[in-house]
Design an enzyme around this catalytic site. Structure first.
Site, PDB file in Angstrom:
ATOM      1  N   LYS A 120       0.822  -1.217   0.000  1.00 22.13           N
ATOM      2  CA  LYS A 120       0.000   0.000   0.000  1.00 22.13           C
ATOM      3  C   LYS A 120       0.852   1.261   0.000  1.00 22.13           C
ATOM      4  CE  LYS A 120      -4.375  -1.739   1.753  1.00 22.13           C
ATOM      5  NZ  LYS A 120      -5.409  -1.657   2.780  1.00 22.13           N
ATOM      6  N   LYS A 203      -5.796 -11.732  -6.813  1.00 20.48           N
ATOM      7  CA  LYS A 203      -6.843 -11.814  -5.796  1.00 20.48           C
ATOM      8  C   LYS A 203      -8.053 -10.956  -6.198  1.00 20.48           C
ATOM      9  CE  LYS A 203      -6.318  -9.624  -1.913  1.00 20.48           C
ATOM     10  NZ  LYS A 203      -5.932  -9.084  -0.625  1.00 20.48           N
ATOM     11  N   LYS A 206     -11.502  -5.203  -3.870  1.00 19.06           N
ATOM     12  CA  LYS A 206     -12.433  -4.075  -3.982  1.00 19.06           C
ATOM     13  C   LYS A 206     -11.810  -2.915  -4.737  1.00 19.06           C
ATOM     14  CE  LYS A 206     -12.472  -3.743   0.662  1.00 19.06           C
ATOM     15  NZ  LYS A 206     -12.990  -3.383   1.967  1.00 19.06           N
TER      16      LYS A 206
HETATM   17  P1  AMP Z   1     -10.783  -6.085   3.696  1.00 20.81           P
HETATM   18  O1  AMP Z   1     -11.852  -5.805   2.767  1.00 20.81           O
HETATM   19  O2  AMP Z   1      -9.417  -5.963   3.113  1.00 20.81           O
HETATM   20  O3  AMP Z   1     -10.982  -5.362   4.985  1.00 20.81           O
HETATM   21  O4  AMP Z   1     -10.908  -7.638   4.009  1.00 20.81           O
HETATM   22  C1  AMP Z   1     -11.923  -8.133   4.846  1.00 20.81           C
HETATM   23  C2  AMP Z   1     -11.821  -9.628   4.997  1.00 20.81           C
HETATM   24  O5  AMP Z   1     -12.041 -10.263   3.740  1.00 20.81           O
HETATM   25  C3  AMP Z   1     -10.445 -10.122   5.484  1.00 20.81           C
HETATM   26  O6  AMP Z   1     -10.656 -11.204   6.371  1.00 20.81           O
HETATM   27  C4  AMP Z   1      -9.783 -10.584   4.219  1.00 20.81           C
HETATM   28  O7  AMP Z   1      -8.818 -11.588   4.469  1.00 20.81           O
HETATM   29  C5  AMP Z   1     -10.958 -11.139   3.430  1.00 20.81           C
HETATM   30  N1  AMP Z   1     -10.705 -11.069   1.988  1.00 20.81           N
HETATM   31  C6  AMP Z   1     -10.495  -9.968   1.236  1.00 20.81           C
HETATM   32  N2  AMP Z   1     -10.316 -10.299  -0.059  1.00 20.81           N
HETATM   33  C7  AMP Z   1     -10.429 -11.656  -0.128  1.00 20.81           C
HETATM   34  C8  AMP Z   1     -10.354 -12.615  -1.201  1.00 20.81           C
HETATM   35  N3  AMP Z   1     -10.157 -12.239  -2.456  1.00 20.81           N
HETATM   36  N4  AMP Z   1     -10.512 -13.928  -0.884  1.00 20.81           N
HETATM   37  C9  AMP Z   1     -10.741 -14.330   0.396  1.00 20.81           C
HETATM   38  N5  AMP Z   1     -10.827 -13.481   1.434  1.00 20.81           N
HETATM   39  C10 AMP Z   1     -10.672 -12.163   1.184  1.00 20.81           C
END
Ligand code: AMP
Ligand code: TRP
Length: 341
Positions: A120, A203, A206
Protein backbone atom coordinates in the site's frame (compact mmCIF):
# COMPACT_ATOMS: atom_id res chain seq x y z
CA UNK A 1 3.49 -19.46 35.51
CA UNK A 2 0.13 -21.24 35.31
CA UNK A 3 -1.42 -20.76 31.90
CA UNK A 4 -4.45 -18.50 32.04
CA UNK A 5 -7.62 -20.05 30.58
CA UNK A 6 -9.30 -17.55 28.28
CA UNK A 7 -13.00 -17.67 27.38
CA UNK A 8 -13.24 -18.77 23.72
CA UNK A 9 -14.04 -15.50 22.00
CA UNK A 10 -14.05 -14.71 18.29
CA UNK A 11 -13.17 -11.25 17.00
CA UNK A 12 -12.96 -10.13 13.39
CA UNK A 13 -13.28 -6.94 11.41
CA UNK A 14 -13.68 -5.57 7.92
CA UNK A 15 -12.89 -2.11 6.61
CA UNK A 16 -15.87 -0.01 5.51
CA UNK A 17 -14.11 1.04 2.35
CA UNK A 18 -16.96 0.13 -0.03
CA UNK A 19 -17.53 -2.65 -2.59
CA UNK A 20 -17.84 -5.63 -0.24
CA UNK A 21 -17.37 -8.60 -2.57
CA UNK A 22 -17.59 -12.37 -2.84
CA UNK A 23 -14.00 -12.74 -1.53
CA UNK A 24 -14.92 -10.92 1.67
CA UNK A 25 -18.07 -13.00 2.00
CA UNK A 26 -16.54 -16.45 1.41
CA UNK A 27 -13.17 -15.67 3.04
CA UNK A 28 -14.57 -13.90 6.08
CA UNK A 29 -18.27 -13.07 6.64
CA UNK A 30 -19.59 -16.60 6.00
CA UNK A 31 -17.22 -17.93 8.66
CA UNK A 32 -18.33 -15.16 11.03
CA UNK A 33 -21.88 -16.47 10.70
CA UNK A 34 -20.84 -20.13 11.08
CA UNK A 35 -18.81 -19.38 14.21
CA UNK A 36 -21.67 -17.34 15.67
CA UNK A 37 -24.05 -20.23 15.11
CA UNK A 38 -21.66 -22.92 16.34
CA UNK A 39 -22.50 -21.88 19.90
CA UNK A 40 -18.91 -22.54 21.06
CA UNK A 41 -17.76 -18.93 21.23
CA UNK A 42 -18.76 -15.43 22.12
CA UNK A 43 -18.52 -13.50 18.86
CA UNK A 44 -17.63 -9.85 18.26
CA UNK A 45 -17.70 -8.41 14.73
CA UNK A 46 -16.49 -4.96 13.85
CA UNK A 47 -16.57 -2.37 11.10
CA UNK A 48 -13.05 -0.95 11.33
CA UNK A 49 -13.61 2.66 10.32
CA UNK A 50 -10.35 3.84 11.95
CA UNK A 51 -8.46 1.45 9.66
CA UNK A 52 -10.41 2.65 6.62
CA UNK A 53 -8.71 6.08 6.64
CA UNK A 54 -5.11 4.78 6.85
CA UNK A 55 -4.47 4.39 3.11
CA UNK A 56 -6.24 7.61 2.14
CA UNK A 57 -8.80 9.93 3.69
CA UNK A 58 -12.33 9.23 2.52
CA UNK A 59 -15.17 11.63 1.92
CA UNK A 60 -16.87 11.83 5.37
CA UNK A 61 -20.39 11.15 4.08
CA UNK A 62 -19.10 8.26 2.02
CA UNK A 63 -17.35 6.75 5.05
CA UNK A 64 -20.54 6.99 7.13
CA UNK A 65 -22.57 5.43 4.35
CA UNK A 66 -20.00 2.63 3.78
CA UNK A 67 -20.04 1.84 7.49
CA UNK A 68 -23.83 1.52 7.55
CA UNK A 69 -23.75 -0.54 4.34
CA UNK A 70 -21.18 -2.92 5.81
CA UNK A 71 -23.32 -3.30 8.92
CA UNK A 72 -26.33 -4.06 6.70
CA UNK A 73 -24.34 -6.69 4.81
CA UNK A 74 -23.26 -8.38 8.05
CA UNK A 75 -26.85 -8.61 9.23
CA UNK A 76 -28.18 -9.64 5.81
CA UNK A 77 -25.55 -12.42 5.71
CA UNK A 78 -26.81 -13.85 8.99
CA UNK A 79 -25.02 -12.04 11.80
CA UNK A 80 -27.59 -11.58 14.53
CA UNK A 81 -26.95 -8.46 16.65
CA UNK A 82 -28.49 -10.26 19.63
CA UNK A 83 -26.21 -13.30 19.37
CA UNK A 84 -23.04 -11.41 18.34
CA UNK A 85 -21.73 -8.07 19.51
CA UNK A 86 -21.78 -5.91 16.38
CA UNK A 87 -19.82 -2.68 16.55
CA UNK A 88 -18.21 0.17 14.69
CA UNK A 89 -14.60 0.57 15.86
CA UNK A 90 -14.51 4.35 16.51
CA UNK A 91 -17.61 4.08 18.74
CA UNK A 92 -15.64 1.97 21.23
CA UNK A 93 -12.83 4.38 22.18
CA UNK A 94 -10.75 1.73 23.98
CA UNK A 95 -9.60 0.38 20.58
CA UNK A 96 -7.60 3.55 19.89
CA UNK A 97 -6.41 3.73 23.50
CA UNK A 98 -5.01 0.20 23.58
CA UNK A 99 -3.52 0.76 20.11
CA UNK A 100 -1.34 3.51 21.58
CA UNK A 101 0.14 1.12 24.15
CA UNK A 102 0.78 -1.39 21.35
CA UNK A 103 2.49 1.30 19.27
CA UNK A 104 5.03 1.34 22.07
CA UNK A 105 5.32 -2.47 22.20
CA UNK A 106 5.67 -3.12 18.45
CA UNK A 107 9.05 -2.42 16.82
CA UNK A 108 9.54 -0.31 13.68
CA UNK A 109 11.24 -3.24 11.95
CA UNK A 110 8.20 -5.47 12.51
CA UNK A 111 5.88 -2.91 10.96
CA UNK A 112 8.13 -2.16 8.00
CA UNK A 113 8.24 -5.87 7.13
CA UNK A 114 4.45 -6.17 6.68
CA UNK A 115 3.70 -7.00 3.05
CA UNK A 116 0.36 -5.15 3.10
CA UNK A 117 2.18 -2.01 4.29
CA UNK A 118 4.80 -2.39 1.57
CA UNK A 119 2.13 -2.91 -1.12
CA UNK A 120 0.00 0.00 0.00
CA UNK A 121 2.88 2.41 0.67
CA UNK A 122 4.34 1.57 -2.74
CA UNK A 123 7.53 3.23 -3.93
CA UNK A 124 6.94 6.46 -2.04
CA UNK A 125 6.93 5.20 1.57
CA UNK A 126 7.93 8.67 2.82
CA UNK A 127 4.49 9.93 1.78
CA UNK A 128 2.52 7.09 3.46
CA UNK A 129 0.59 8.05 6.60
CA UNK A 130 1.93 7.09 10.01
CA UNK A 131 -1.42 5.35 10.47
CA UNK A 132 -0.70 3.00 7.57
CA UNK A 133 2.49 1.86 9.28
CA UNK A 134 0.74 1.52 12.66
CA UNK A 135 -2.28 -0.29 11.11
CA UNK A 136 -1.35 -3.78 12.44
CA UNK A 137 -0.89 -2.48 16.00
CA UNK A 138 -4.46 -1.12 15.90
CA UNK A 139 -5.59 -4.49 14.53
CA UNK A 140 -3.84 -6.26 17.42
CA UNK A 141 -5.60 -3.87 19.80
CA UNK A 142 -8.99 -4.68 18.21
CA UNK A 143 -8.51 -8.36 18.94
CA UNK A 144 -6.69 -8.29 22.27
CA UNK A 145 -9.02 -5.69 23.80
CA UNK A 146 -11.57 -8.53 23.94
CA UNK A 147 -8.98 -11.19 24.82
CA UNK A 148 -9.99 -12.62 21.43
CA UNK A 149 -8.83 -16.22 21.08
CA UNK A 150 -9.95 -16.99 17.50
CA UNK A 151 -9.89 -14.72 14.45
CA UNK A 152 -11.58 -15.79 11.19
CA UNK A 153 -10.02 -14.01 8.19
CA UNK A 154 -8.93 -14.59 4.59
CA UNK A 155 -5.44 -15.77 3.79
CA UNK A 156 -4.09 -12.22 3.19
CA UNK A 157 -4.38 -11.40 6.92
CA UNK A 158 -2.12 -14.22 8.12
CA UNK A 159 0.94 -12.01 8.58
CA UNK A 160 -1.04 -9.41 10.56
CA UNK A 161 -2.24 -12.16 12.90
CA UNK A 162 1.31 -13.38 13.45
CA UNK A 163 2.19 -9.82 14.44
CA UNK A 164 -0.77 -9.79 16.85
CA UNK A 165 0.70 -12.89 18.51
CA UNK A 166 4.12 -11.22 18.66
CA UNK A 167 2.66 -8.12 20.30
CA UNK A 168 0.76 -10.19 22.89
CA UNK A 169 3.85 -12.29 23.65
CA UNK A 170 6.14 -9.26 23.98
CA UNK A 171 3.67 -7.43 26.24
CA UNK A 172 3.28 -10.51 28.46
CA UNK A 173 7.04 -11.05 28.54
CA UNK A 174 8.09 -7.43 29.14
CA UNK A 175 5.63 -6.97 32.02
CA UNK A 176 6.00 -10.50 33.36
CA UNK A 177 2.28 -11.25 33.06
CA UNK A 178 0.05 -13.78 31.32
CA UNK A 179 -2.57 -11.19 30.42
CA UNK A 180 -3.14 -11.30 26.66
CA UNK A 181 -3.98 -14.59 24.89
CA UNK A 182 -1.94 -15.82 21.94
CA UNK A 183 -4.64 -15.66 19.29
CA UNK A 184 -5.40 -18.48 16.83
CA UNK A 185 -6.02 -17.49 13.21
CA UNK A 186 -8.98 -19.30 11.63
CA UNK A 187 -8.22 -19.48 7.90
CA UNK A 188 -10.25 -22.36 6.54
CA UNK A 189 -12.46 -23.62 3.72
CA UNK A 190 -12.13 -23.66 -0.06
CA UNK A 191 -12.20 -19.89 -0.43
CA UNK A 192 -9.51 -18.41 1.79
CA UNK A 193 -8.31 -16.63 -1.34
CA UNK A 194 -11.01 -15.94 -3.95
CA UNK A 195 -9.41 -14.89 -7.23
CA UNK A 196 -10.25 -12.24 -9.82
CA UNK A 197 -12.88 -13.49 -12.33
CA UNK A 198 -10.88 -12.17 -15.28
CA UNK A 199 -7.43 -13.28 -14.05
CA UNK A 200 -7.17 -16.32 -11.78
CA UNK A 201 -3.64 -15.37 -10.71
CA UNK A 202 -4.78 -12.16 -8.97
CA UNK A 203 -6.84 -11.81 -5.80
CA UNK A 204 -10.44 -10.59 -6.11
CA UNK A 205 -10.22 -7.07 -4.72
CA UNK A 206 -12.43 -4.08 -3.98
CA UNK A 207 -9.84 -1.75 -5.47
CA UNK A 208 -9.75 -3.25 -8.99
CA UNK A 209 -11.15 -0.58 -11.34
CA UNK A 210 -12.91 -3.24 -13.50
CA UNK A 211 -16.22 -4.24 -11.91
CA UNK A 212 -16.46 -7.47 -13.94
CA UNK A 213 -13.45 -8.86 -11.99
CA UNK A 214 -15.54 -9.32 -8.85
CA UNK A 215 -19.05 -10.12 -7.64
CA UNK A 216 -20.20 -7.35 -5.32
CA UNK A 217 -22.51 -8.18 -2.44
CA UNK A 218 -24.89 -5.52 -3.82
CA UNK A 219 -25.10 -7.13 -7.30
CA UNK A 220 -28.57 -8.29 -8.39
CA UNK A 221 -29.34 -11.75 -9.82
CA UNK A 222 -28.81 -10.76 -13.47
CA UNK A 223 -25.48 -9.09 -12.79
CA UNK A 224 -24.22 -12.08 -10.79
CA UNK A 225 -25.20 -14.51 -13.56
CA UNK A 226 -23.67 -12.32 -16.28
CA UNK A 227 -20.34 -11.92 -14.46
CA UNK A 228 -20.08 -15.69 -14.00
CA UNK A 229 -20.96 -16.33 -17.65
CA UNK A 230 -18.21 -13.92 -18.72
CA UNK A 231 -15.59 -15.18 -16.24
CA UNK A 232 -12.33 -16.25 -17.86
CA UNK A 233 -11.92 -20.03 -18.22
CA UNK A 234 -10.17 -22.49 -20.53
CA UNK A 235 -11.47 -24.85 -23.24
CA UNK A 236 -10.78 -28.11 -21.35
CA UNK A 237 -13.43 -30.10 -19.49
CA UNK A 238 -13.36 -30.34 -15.68
CA UNK A 239 -10.97 -33.12 -14.57
CA UNK A 240 -11.67 -36.00 -12.16
CA UNK A 241 -9.12 -34.91 -9.55
CA UNK A 242 -8.74 -31.48 -7.92
CA UNK A 243 -4.93 -31.75 -8.12
CA UNK A 244 -5.22 -31.68 -11.91
CA UNK A 245 -6.35 -28.05 -11.63
CA UNK A 246 -2.96 -26.96 -10.24
CA UNK A 247 -1.95 -25.27 -13.51
CA UNK A 248 -5.44 -23.96 -14.35
CA UNK A 249 -5.96 -20.98 -11.99
CA UNK A 250 -9.17 -19.64 -13.60
CA UNK A 251 -10.81 -23.06 -13.59
CA UNK A 252 -9.63 -23.81 -10.06
CA UNK A 253 -11.06 -20.53 -8.81
CA UNK A 254 -14.56 -21.30 -10.14
CA UNK A 255 -14.47 -24.78 -8.60
CA UNK A 256 -13.38 -23.32 -5.25
CA UNK A 257 -16.15 -20.71 -5.39
CA UNK A 258 -18.71 -23.44 -6.13
CA UNK A 259 -17.40 -25.56 -3.24
CA UNK A 260 -17.48 -22.66 -0.76
CA UNK A 261 -20.99 -21.56 -1.77
CA UNK A 262 -22.30 -25.15 -1.58
CA UNK A 263 -20.38 -25.88 1.65
CA UNK A 264 -18.72 -28.96 0.16
CA UNK A 265 -15.10 -29.92 -0.59
CA UNK A 266 -13.67 -28.93 -4.00
CA UNK A 267 -13.19 -32.63 -4.82
CA UNK A 268 -16.92 -33.19 -4.23
CA UNK A 269 -17.65 -30.55 -6.89
CA UNK A 270 -15.53 -32.53 -9.36
CA UNK A 271 -17.21 -35.77 -8.33
CA UNK A 272 -20.44 -34.18 -9.58
CA UNK A 273 -19.13 -32.22 -12.58
CA UNK A 274 -16.05 -34.04 -13.97
CA UNK A 275 -16.17 -34.07 -17.78
CA UNK A 276 -18.37 -30.94 -18.01
CA UNK A 277 -17.27 -28.07 -20.19
CA UNK A 278 -17.31 -24.60 -18.67
CA UNK A 279 -20.34 -23.49 -20.69
CA UNK A 280 -22.31 -26.06 -18.72
CA UNK A 281 -20.59 -25.72 -15.34
CA UNK A 282 -21.00 -21.93 -15.34
CA UNK A 283 -24.79 -22.32 -15.60
CA UNK A 284 -24.78 -24.50 -12.46
CA UNK A 285 -22.44 -22.08 -10.69
CA UNK A 286 -24.53 -19.03 -11.67
CA UNK A 287 -27.69 -20.74 -10.33
CA UNK A 288 -25.98 -21.57 -7.06
CA UNK A 289 -24.47 -18.09 -6.68
CA UNK A 290 -27.77 -16.34 -7.40
CA UNK A 291 -29.53 -18.65 -4.98
CA UNK A 292 -27.09 -17.86 -2.15
CA UNK A 293 -26.24 -14.21 -2.85
CA UNK A 294 -29.29 -12.48 -4.34
CA UNK A 295 -31.35 -12.76 -1.10
CA UNK A 296 -28.46 -11.16 0.81
CA UNK A 297 -28.38 -8.22 -1.63
CA UNK A 298 -32.10 -7.64 -1.38
CA UNK A 299 -32.09 -7.87 2.43
CA UNK A 300 -29.19 -5.40 2.49
CA UNK A 301 -31.10 -2.88 0.45
CA UNK A 302 -34.12 -3.29 2.74
CA UNK A 303 -31.96 -2.62 5.80
CA UNK A 304 -30.32 0.39 4.14
CA UNK A 305 -33.74 2.03 3.87
CA UNK A 306 -33.69 2.51 7.64
CA UNK A 307 -30.28 3.97 8.59
CA UNK A 308 -31.62 5.06 12.02
CA UNK A 309 -32.21 1.40 12.90
CA UNK A 310 -28.63 0.54 11.88
CA UNK A 311 -27.33 3.38 14.08
CA UNK A 312 -29.42 2.05 16.97
CA UNK A 313 -27.98 -1.44 16.55
CA UNK A 314 -24.43 -0.06 16.49
CA UNK A 315 -25.11 2.12 19.55
CA UNK A 316 -26.34 -0.91 21.47
CA UNK A 317 -23.37 -2.97 20.22
CA UNK A 318 -20.94 -0.34 21.53
CA UNK A 319 -22.59 -0.42 24.96
CA UNK A 320 -22.31 -4.21 25.15
CA UNK A 321 -18.72 -4.12 23.88
CA UNK A 322 -17.66 -1.63 26.53
CA UNK A 323 -18.71 -4.02 29.30
CA UNK A 324 -15.74 -6.08 28.07
CA UNK A 325 -13.32 -3.42 26.84
CA UNK A 326 -13.37 -0.92 29.73
CA UNK A 327 -12.18 -3.46 32.35
CA UNK A 328 -9.53 -4.92 30.02
CA UNK A 329 -8.15 -1.46 29.21
CA UNK A 330 -8.13 -0.55 32.93
CA UNK A 331 -6.19 -3.69 33.77
CA UNK A 332 -3.76 -2.96 30.94
CA UNK A 333 -3.21 0.58 32.26
CA UNK A 334 -2.58 -0.86 35.75
CA UNK A 335 -0.02 -3.31 34.37
CA UNK A 336 1.74 -0.52 32.45
CA UNK A 337 1.68 1.91 35.41
CA UNK A 338 -0.76 4.58 34.32
CA UNK A 339 -2.48 6.34 37.23
CA UNK A 340 -6.21 5.69 37.59
CA UNK A 341 -8.55 8.63 38.08
P1 AMP B 1 -10.78 -6.08 3.70
O1 AMP B 1 -11.85 -5.80 2.77
O2 AMP B 1 -9.42 -5.96 3.11
O3 AMP B 1 -10.98 -5.36 4.99
O4 AMP B 1 -10.91 -7.64 4.01
C1 AMP B 1 -11.92 -8.13 4.85
C2 AMP B 1 -11.82 -9.63 5.00
O5 AMP B 1 -12.04 -10.26 3.74
C3 AMP B 1 -10.44 -10.12 5.48
O6 AMP B 1 -10.66 -11.20 6.37
C4 AMP B 1 -9.78 -10.58 4.22
O7 AMP B 1 -8.82 -11.59 4.47
C5 AMP B 1 -10.96 -11.14 3.43
N1 AMP B 1 -10.71 -11.07 1.99
C6 AMP B 1 -10.50 -9.97 1.24
N2 AMP B 1 -10.32 -10.30 -0.06
C7 AMP B 1 -10.43 -11.66 -0.13
C8 AMP B 1 -10.35 -12.62 -1.20
N3 AMP B 1 -10.16 -12.24 -2.46
N4 AMP B 1 -10.51 -13.93 -0.88
C9 AMP B 1 -10.74 -14.33 0.40
N5 AMP B 1 -10.83 -13.48 1.43
C10 AMP B 1 -10.67 -12.16 1.18
N1 TRP C 1 -6.91 -5.82 8.48
C1 TRP C 1 -8.15 -6.46 8.24
C2 TRP C 1 -8.43 -6.46 6.73
O1 TRP C 1 -8.02 -5.62 5.99
C3 TRP C 1 -9.30 -5.78 8.94
C4 TRP C 1 -9.17 -5.84 10.43
C5 TRP C 1 -8.95 -4.82 11.28
C6 TRP C 1 -9.29 -7.03 11.22
N2 TRP C 1 -8.94 -5.26 12.56
C7 TRP C 1 -9.14 -6.61 12.58
C8 TRP C 1 -9.49 -8.37 10.93
C9 TRP C 1 -9.17 -7.52 13.62
C10 TRP C 1 -9.52 -9.30 11.99
C11 TRP C 1 -9.36 -8.86 13.33
O2 TRP C 1 -9.08 -7.34 6.29
Amino acid sequence: MAETQFTPRVFSGIQPSGNLHLGNYLGAVKHFVDMQNAGEYETVYCMVDLHAITAKLLDPDELRSNTRELCASFIASGIDPEKSILINQSQVPEHAQLAWIFNCIARMGWMQRMTQYKDKAGKNAEAASLGLLAYPALMAADILLYHGTHVPVGDDQKQHLELTRDIAAKFNHDYGVDFFPITEPVIRGAATRVMNLQDGTKKMSKSDPADKTRINMTDDADTIAKKIRKAKTDPDPLPDAFDDLAERPDARNLVNIYAALADIAPQAVLDQHAGSLFGHFKVALADLAVDKLAPIASEMSRLMDDPAEIDRILGRGAERAREITVPILEQTYDIVGMLRS
